[in-house]
Structure formats: structure tokens, C-alpha cells
Design a protein around this motif. Structure first.
Motif, PDB file in Angstrom:
ATOM      1  N   HIS A 197       0.879  -1.179   0.000  1.00  0.00           N
ATOM      2  CA  HIS A 197       0.000   0.000   0.000  1.00  0.00           C
ATOM      3  C   HIS A 197       0.910   1.221   0.000  1.00  0.00           C
ATOM      4  CE1 HIS A 197      -2.915   3.004   1.310  1.00  0.00           C
ATOM      5  NE2 HIS A 197      -3.886   2.119   1.223  1.00  0.00           N
ATOM      6  N   GLN A 198       0.553   2.223  -0.759  1.00  0.00           N
ATOM      7  CA  GLN A 198       1.422   3.394  -0.883  1.00  0.00           C
ATOM      8  C   GLN A 198       1.630   4.111   0.450  1.00  0.00           C
ATOM      9  OE1 GLN A 198      -0.467   5.994  -3.687  1.00  0.00           O
ATOM     10  NE2 GLN A 198      -2.221   6.460  -2.361  1.00  0.00           N
ATOM     11  N   GLN A 250       7.875   1.442   2.796  1.00  0.00           N
ATOM     12  CA  GLN A 250       8.305   0.864   1.527  1.00  0.00           C
ATOM     13  C   GLN A 250       9.681   0.208   1.689  1.00  0.00           C
ATOM     14  OE1 GLN A 250       6.165   0.885  -1.202  1.00  0.00           O
ATOM     15  NE2 GLN A 250       4.784   1.710   0.370  1.00  0.00           N
TER      16      GLN A 250
END
Length: 276
Positions: A12-13, A17
Motif C-alpha cells: 500500500h502506498q 516501503q
């Protein structure tokens, strides 16, 4: 006792990350995932083998059948496509928890003969779980009973999508309004048909409201585990930003009642930033 929890996606953005595999990182947070990407196309065997390599042996995928099979062909004349899909996901082996048959909202009780025929001829050796969205299956006890009998013949599970908390009050954000338009508004279902019940639960933007809304589900899972069942619970919110943390919180709430339940893995740390 075995409880699996997870989210609708493994990336998910809004989530951290990692530089390493996102799936490998996700699998240190949760021990299950909804494989929604397979709805859009049958993946290659090599891609599926890569999924297996990135997850521990006790991790579980619930893989959704492609829309070509469920929505476009509506389970009819899909023998070739089904076998191609099952062949593609073979590398998951024991990680394949269930083949998820999500049917369109227009698939009504009058279509149960089609579902029965599909399940009868579907290759054995796989666990099948069906999600229906037509209101009649939830409002009409006769229709619900007919569906349960169809599923019971092949020991398939009925996947409820619990949207009660979402629709508990009017939306207050774009994400909640969007979810109101897209998610099914159906009666909450708490009956398991097999030893492997699956529930999809969606809350709201508010973490507190989401947690408050799943109190019944914690009790239900505790009861299922006490009966020797192995439930899988997927936690959603309208934007899924907090879904990872909520999945772990749900597991912790169950474990607070059942301390003998094995803990989830400790999340791996993100790789430290580099200068180059």
C-alpha cells in the motif's frame, strides 16, 4: 489452535516501503493475505512460485478466481480456464488456503444450480470458499439454507463480508463515501460451515470505531478456536491505511483471551537508508 489474519493486499502506498520484497516484509506482519490481483488475470506459475519463496510455510493465501470465470462466464463453460488457474497456483502448495469464488451481486438464488454444478465438477484437492452478494441470500432464510446445502455437499465455506461497522453511521470522508457506494450492505453472518471459516471485516477511518465494531468477531473467533476450527480474518478499512496495524491488533485481542495462541511473527525492520 490456529488463527490467520491479514489484509486485502500486501502493499500500500501509505505503508512503509522496504527495499526488500514487499511480500516478504508483509509476511512478517501478518500470516495471511487476500490475493485480489488474481481476479484480473491468471498469474504465471513463475510469479506464484516467487510468492511462495517469499513467505514462510505457515503463511496462507486466499486466492480469488479470475473475473472471466466468475463474472463474465458466471461459472459456465469454464473448465479449461479453471484448470489453467489451478495449475498456475500449484506452486503455493500448502500456502493456498482456499480458492475464493466471489460472485457478482446479480448472482441470485435462481443461479444456485450453476454454482452447484461448478462445485461438483471442480477438481478435488482444493478448498473452495464462496462469497455471495445478492441480498436474498441474507434476507431470505430459504435461499440461505439452499446455499448452505450446495456448499455443504463439497465442504465449501461461505465467506461473509461484514460491512455493519462501515454502514453504522453516514460517511465522513471520501474513502468512506466510496466504500458506501461499492461495498455490499447485507446482514451480518456468524455461522461457519466448515473447520476453516473466513470473514472479511471492514471498519471505518476511525481506528477506535473499527476496533469497537469487531468486539463480536473476537468473541466469535474465540468460540471457533475452542471448537477446533481454524479461522482466517481479513481486516479492511475504507482506505486500508491502518489495515496492517489493525490486523495485528485483532490478533492481539483474541490472544488476550486465549494466551496459548501462538504469537504472530515480529515485524522485520526496514532496511536502513544508504548514502548511494
Amino acid at each position: 489452535m490456529r488463527l490467520h489474519v491479514g489484509c486485502a493486499q500486501w502493499t500500500h502506498q501509505a505503508w512503509p516501503q522496504p527495499s526488500r520484497s514487499k511480500l516478504e516484509w508483509y509476511a512478517s506482519w501478518c500470516n495471511a493475505v487476500e490475493s485480489n490481483t488474481t481476479f484480473y488475470a491468471t498469474p504465471s506459475r513463475s510469479a506464484v512460485a516467487n510468492w511462495a519463496e517469499q513467505t514462510p510455510s505457515d503463511f496462507r493465501f486466499v486466492v480469488k478466481l479470475p473475473q472471466l470465470i466468475t463474472h463474465e462466464r458466471r461459472l459456465s463453460g469454464v473448465e479449461v480456464e479453471l484448470r489453467a488457474f489451478l495449475s498456475a497456483i500449484e506452486p503455493l502448495a500448502e500456502r493456498n488456503h482456499a480458492v475464493w469464488i466471489q460472485l457478482p451481486a446479480s448472482f441470485s438464488p435462481t443461479d444456485l444450480g450453476t454454482l452447484a454444478a461448478f462445485l461438483h465438477y471442480a477438481p478435488r484437492g482444493y478448498r473452495y470458499a464462496v462469497e455471495v452478494r445478492h441480498p436474498a441470500f441474507f434476507d431470505d432464510a430459504v435461499a440461505a439454507g439452499q446455499l448452505e446445502r450446495v456448499l455443504g455437499r463439497v465442504q465449501a465455506e461461505w465467506i461473509p463480508f461484514d460491512t455493519g461497522t462501515l454502514f453504522g453511521r453516514r460517511p465522513t470522508s471520501y474513502a468512506e463515501r466510496d466504500a458506501w457506494m461499492k461495498k455490499p450492505r447485507v446482514v451480518r453472518r456468524t455461522r461457519a460451515l466448515t473447520a476453516f471459516p473466513i470473514v472479511r471485516y471492514i471498519g471505518r477511518d476511525s481506528v477506535a470505531e473499527t476496533i469497537e465494531g469487531w468486539t463480536y468477531l473476537v468473541d466469535l473467533v474465540v468460540n471457533w478456536l475452542g471448537e477446533g476450527r481454524s479461522p482466517t480474518i481479513f481486516l479492511h478499512t475504507p482506505d486500508n491505511v491502518e489495515a496492517l496495524n489493525l490486523a495485528r491488533r485483532f490478533y492481539a485481542d483474541v490472544r488476550a483471551v486465549l494466551p496459548d495462541l501462538a504469537p504472530l511473527p515480529e515485524p522485520v525492520e526496514l532496511d536502513p537508508p544508504t548514502l548511494f
